[in-house]
Design a protein around this motif. Structure first.
Motif, PDB file in Angstrom:
ATOM      1  N   ARG A  52      37.027  45.204  18.027  1.00  0.00           N
ATOM      2  CA  ARG A  52      35.863  44.744  18.327  1.00  0.00           C
ATOM      3  C   ARG A  52      35.589  44.917  19.217  1.00  0.00           C
ATOM      4  O   ARG A  52      34.311  44.944  19.805  1.00  0.00           O
ATOM      5  N   TRP A  53      36.794  45.218  20.700  1.00  0.00           N
ATOM      6  CA  TRP A  53      35.837  45.245  21.651  1.00  0.00           C
ATOM      7  C   TRP A  53      35.043  46.597  21.581  1.00  0.00           C
ATOM      8  O   TRP A  53      34.150  46.148  23.183  1.00  0.00           O
ATOM      9  N   ASP A 126      34.457  35.659  26.237  1.00  0.00           N
ATOM     10  CA  ASP A 126      36.247  35.546  25.109  1.00  0.00           C
ATOM     11  C   ASP A 126      37.154  34.560  25.745  1.00  0.00           C
ATOM     12  O   ASP A 126      37.564  34.469  25.494  1.00  0.00           O
ATOM     13  N   ARG A 127      37.630  35.273  26.940  1.00  0.00           N
ATOM     14  CA  ARG A 127      38.911  35.286  27.952  1.00  0.00           C
ATOM     15  C   ARG A 127      38.613  34.335  29.061  1.00  0.00           C
ATOM     16  O   ARG A 127      37.980  34.711  30.293  1.00  0.00           O
ATOM     17  N   ASP A 179      46.704  36.084  28.072  1.00  0.00           N
ATOM     18  CA  ASP A 179      45.568  35.810  27.553  1.00  0.00           C
ATOM     19  C   ASP A 179      45.586  33.892  27.182  1.00  0.00           C
ATOM     20  O   ASP A 179      45.819  34.010  26.698  1.00  0.00           O
ATOM     21  N   ASN A 181      43.776  32.673  25.938  1.00  0.00           N
ATOM     22  CA  ASN A 181      42.965  32.349  24.197  1.00  0.00           C
ATOM     23  C   ASN A 181      44.357  32.374  23.809  1.00  0.00           C
ATOM     24  O   ASN A 181      44.235  30.933  22.762  1.00  0.00           O
ATOM     25  N   PHE A 185      44.608  29.116  20.665  1.00  0.00           N
ATOM     26  CA  PHE A 185      45.211  29.614  18.737  1.00  0.00           C
ATOM     27  C   PHE A 185      46.570  28.778  19.208  1.00  0.00           C
ATOM     28  O   PHE A 185      46.661  28.091  17.717  1.00  0.00           O
ATOM     29  N   TRP A 219      48.959  42.227  23.164  1.00  0.00           N
ATOM     30  CA  TRP A 219      48.884  41.586  21.182  1.00  0.00           C
ATOM     31  C   TRP A 219      49.019  43.282  20.471  1.00  0.00           C
ATOM     32  O   TRP A 219      48.065  43.541  19.715  1.00  0.00           O
ATOM     33  N   GLN A 276      42.758  37.935  12.734  1.00  0.00           N
ATOM     34  CA  GLN A 276      41.588  37.189  13.058  1.00  0.00           C
ATOM     35  C   GLN A 276      41.038  38.057  13.690  1.00  0.00           C
ATOM     36  O   GLN A 276      42.169  39.509  14.482  1.00  0.00           O
ATOM     37  N   ASP A 277      39.334  38.516  13.914  1.00  0.00           N
ATOM     38  CA  ASP A 277      39.182  39.697  14.629  1.00  0.00           C
ATOM     39  C   ASP A 277      38.174  40.554  12.977  1.00  0.00           C
ATOM     40  O   ASP A 277      37.063  41.113  13.563  1.00  0.00           O
ATOM     41  N   LYS A 297      34.961  36.510  13.590  1.00  0.00           N
ATOM     42  CA  LYS A 297      34.067  36.154  15.057  1.00  0.00           C
ATOM     43  C   LYS A 297      32.761  37.095  14.957  1.00  0.00           C
ATOM     44  O   LYS A 297      33.010  38.495  15.363  1.00  0.00           O
TER      45      LYS A 297
HETATM   46  C1  GAL Z   1      42.112  37.775  22.291  1.00  0.00           C
HETATM   47  C2  GAL Z   1      40.403  37.164  20.985  1.00  0.00           C
HETATM   48  C3  GAL Z   1      40.724  37.610  20.179  1.00  0.00           C
HETATM   49  C4  GAL Z   1      41.435  39.398  20.174  1.00  0.00           C
HETATM   50  C5  GAL Z   1      42.475  39.504  20.822  1.00  0.00           C
HETATM   51  C6  GAL Z   1      43.165  41.130  21.155  1.00  0.00           C
HETATM   52  O1  GAL Z   1      41.178  37.426  23.330  1.00  0.00           O
HETATM   53  O2  GAL Z   1      39.953  36.378  21.445  1.00  0.00           O
HETATM   54  O3  GAL Z   1      40.097  37.479  19.006  1.00  0.00           O
HETATM   55  O4  GAL Z   1      40.524  40.438  20.101  1.00  0.00           O
HETATM   56  O5  GAL Z   1      42.018  39.020  22.274  1.00  0.00           O
HETATM   57  O6  GAL Z   1      41.982  41.883  21.435  1.00  0.00           O
END
Ligand code: GAL
Length: 364
Positions: A52-53, A126-127, A179, A181, A185, A219, A276-277, A297
């Motif tokens: 994703r990144w 995002d974060r 993080d 987020n 979550f 993660w 997720q992702d 997303k």
């Molecule tokens: C979060 C992000 C997630 C996921 C995760 C690990 O910050 O919102 O979508 O990508 O990092 O990379």
């Protein structure tokens, strides 16, 4: 949605410089747009270890280019200190704005002070970045909604609201403790799961329910795999029915542990595993009946939203925001642009093909 103003014509072709961890590439054919001519935007992404990144980085750069900006893209490879050094360098190089997806949301205060001194606006991508006033906007998805979608999937598939009383065994995983987020979550998921835990329709055999017991540093999938294996080793004769996983990389780690423990047979079916992702490997896993769900997303939209904010700021327009009070970072409420996520499983993954997120061939 966004206030997409007419693009001003007339910015001639500008050179785009991509700098990704030492990889310099020159894309000289920049699009025309409203960019303050010659402006370079620094883009600091957290890691190349996840699809994703890579898509985020590519999309931010191409959106900047389409608006006539130059871009410098760097990846911090999950090392907070390296990310600080990269951002420092971007500031020294005189970027006009910074788009930052933080590795450790609290490690950036010093470097963001330098950005503020140099009058460089900062977008938290995002974060959310915490503990500093030197962050101007936050662009993300509705992260609590992501957590709710994961929990809702489990509730629905176990039939918890349809008279299926259980008790069902569930294990809980959360994201990286650094993080921001992670807590959104988790809060979103627990808002839906807690009532079922309270009345024991759901049981957590490991007893690990507090956020600080269930996080997964950076993660990291193998870290999640180890924790899941340890949990399963203590299961005795029980079987796990559901695993709340906040991210596809963690889900794949959890699935590896489940397979090692003999899950995936008729007698010992795999539990429901969220994610997720919509990462390619996980979408394939969903199609193959392994991982159950993911939250898609469209990060191309996220990139577009971030670049729209930057473009507005650099052209003295006030960016559109969806929420200006709710995203408090400990020092201030950071004005936020929030996009909507989509829950995806085996029944609707074709949305990814329709959106051209993946081709049909890629998913084979
Ligand atoms: C979060 C992000 C997630 C996921 C995760 C690990 O910050 O919102 O979508 O990508 O990092 O990379």
């Amino acid at each position: 949605m966004f206030d997409r103003r007419a693009l001003l014509a007339g910015v001639a072709s500008l050179a785009l410089t991509l700098s990704a961890c030492g990889l310099e590439s020159d894309a000289s054919e920049a699009g025309s747009g409203s960019g303050a001519e010659g402006a370079t935007v620094g883009v600091a992404m957290p890691t190349r270890a996840s699809d994703r990144w890579l898509t985020d980085g590519k999309s931010v750069v191409s959106n900047l280019k389409a608006k006539g900006y130059k871009a410098k893209l760097v990846y911090g490879d999950d090392d907070p200190k390296a990310q600080v050094a990269q951002i420092e360098k971007l500031i020294e190089e005189g970027v006009s704005a910074l788009i930052i997806a933080a590795i450790d949301n609290r490690s950036l205060n010093g470097v963001l002070k330098k950005a503020a001194d140099a009058k460089i606006p900062v977008i938290a991508y995002d974060r959310l970045i915490l503990g500093t006033k030197n962050v101007d906007y936050y662009v993300s998805f509705d992260n609590e909604m992501v957590g709710r979608m994961q929990a809702h999937y489990i509730i629905e598939k176990l039939g918890l609201e349809d008279g299926n009383k259980g008790p069902f065994n569930i294990e809980l995983f959360a994201g990286s403790p650094d993080d921001n987020n992670t807590k959104y979550f988790f809060a979103g998921s627990m808002a839906l799961l807690q009532p079922f835990l309270d009345d024991k329709q759901l049981v957590v055999p490991s007893g690990q329910t507090e956020l600080d017991k269930i996080t997964t540093l950076r993660w990291d999938g193998p870290t999640a795999e180890k924790r899941m294996s340890k949990i399963l080793a203590g299961y005795g004769g029980r079987q796990v029915d559901a695993v709340l996983s906040p991210y596809d990389g963690i889900s794949r780690g959890v699935l590896a542990a489940l397979h090692s423990d003999g899950y995936g047979t008729a007698a010992k079916p795999l539990p429901i595993v969220t994610g997720q992702d919509a990462e390619l490997e996980s979408v394939k896993s969903i199609i193959a009946g392994q991982q159950s769900q993911t939250v898609y997303k469209d990060v191309r939209q996220l990139a577009d939203a971030a670049v729209t904010v930057v473009d507005d700021i650099l052209n003295d327009r006030v960016p559109w925001v969806d929420n200006s009070v709710g995203y408090k970072n400990g020092v201030k409420a950071v004005p936020a642009v929030l996009l909507q996520p989509t829950s995806v499983d085996k029944t609707n993954y074709d949305v990814l093909i329709k959106d051209d997120y993946f081709t049909e061939d890629e998913l084979k």
